[in-house]
Design an enzyme around this catalytic site. Structure first.
Site, short mmCIF file in Angstrom:
data_model
loop_
_atom_site.label_atom_id
_atom_site.label_comp_id
_atom_site.label_asym_id
_atom_site.label_seq_id
_atom_site.Cartn_x
_atom_site.Cartn_y
_atom_site.Cartn_z
N GLU A 191 -41.03 -1.71 -16.88
CA GLU A 191 -39.87 -2.46 -16.48
C GLU A 191 -39.63 -1.94 -14.85
OE1 GLU A 191 -39.08 -1.21 -20.70
OE2 GLU A 191 -40.19 -0.53 -19.10
N CYS B 66 -36.18 1.96 -22.47
CA CYS B 66 -35.38 3.19 -22.69
C CYS B 66 -34.28 3.26 -21.94
CB CYS B 66 -36.23 4.32 -22.16
SG CYS B 66 -36.74 4.46 -20.55
N HIS C 212 -42.54 3.37 -15.51
CA HIS C 212 -42.42 2.49 -16.74
C HIS C 212 -42.69 1.20 -16.11
CE1 HIS C 212 -40.10 5.53 -19.46
NE2 HIS C 212 -41.11 6.01 -18.70
N CYS D 277 -34.83 2.62 -17.93
CA CYS D 277 -35.33 1.30 -17.75
C CYS D 277 -33.87 0.20 -18.03
CB CYS D 277 -36.31 0.86 -18.49
SG CYS D 277 -37.84 1.74 -17.93
#
Length: 142
Positions: free
Chosen positions: A48, A76, A46, A79
């Site tokens: 992040e 999410c 992801h 993260c």
């Protein structure tokens, strides 16, 4: 947030969900990331997480104290947890995520009292532009 949007567009251009993130410390970008779990065959890729990893390498420290993470979509749970563990000071996100957001929409992991660290959070920064990028991406896929 403009740099995070540029990175989000990069993710969208390669067929990934268009999310971008940057980590900033003392006014300088120390980490950049964009979503690419499909291309990387990595469910943790992801924006992040990629930005946090790069920032940690830049600082040669797994603690990102006094850093701010800017991301185009509310993080999410994975993260958000990584931000807590890295001791990121502040989170700034664009569009809220009413399905999986872990910074206040569904969960609030970044401010959970039992955890040993919490983040300052500002949401809705360039929310319309960030949200439109996601809406266009998903409209094209349907």
């Amino acid at each position: 947030m403009q740099e995070a949007l540029t990175l989000a567009r990069k993710a969208g251009a390669i067929g990934e969900v268009p999310v971008g993130a940057v980590v900033v410390k003392q006014g300088a970008i120390i980490g950049r990331g964009w979503n690419h779990p499909i291309a990387a065959h990595d469910p943790t890729a992801h924006a992040e997480i990629i930005a946090i990893r790069e920032a940690a390498r830049t600082l040669e420290n797994y603690r990102l104290t006094d850093a701010t993470l800017y991301v185009t979509l509310e993080p999410c749970a994975m993260c958000a947890g990584a931000m807590v563990h890295a001791r990121v000071r502040r989170l700034v996100f664009g569009a809220a995520d009413p399905r999986a957001g872990a910074a206040g929409s569904v969960f609030n992991l970044v401010r959970a009292a039992p955890l040993n660290h919490s983040l300052d959070v500002s949401g809705g920064v360039l929310a319309e532009e960030c949200g439109e990028l996601l809406k266009r991406f998903f409209a094209q896929r349907r």
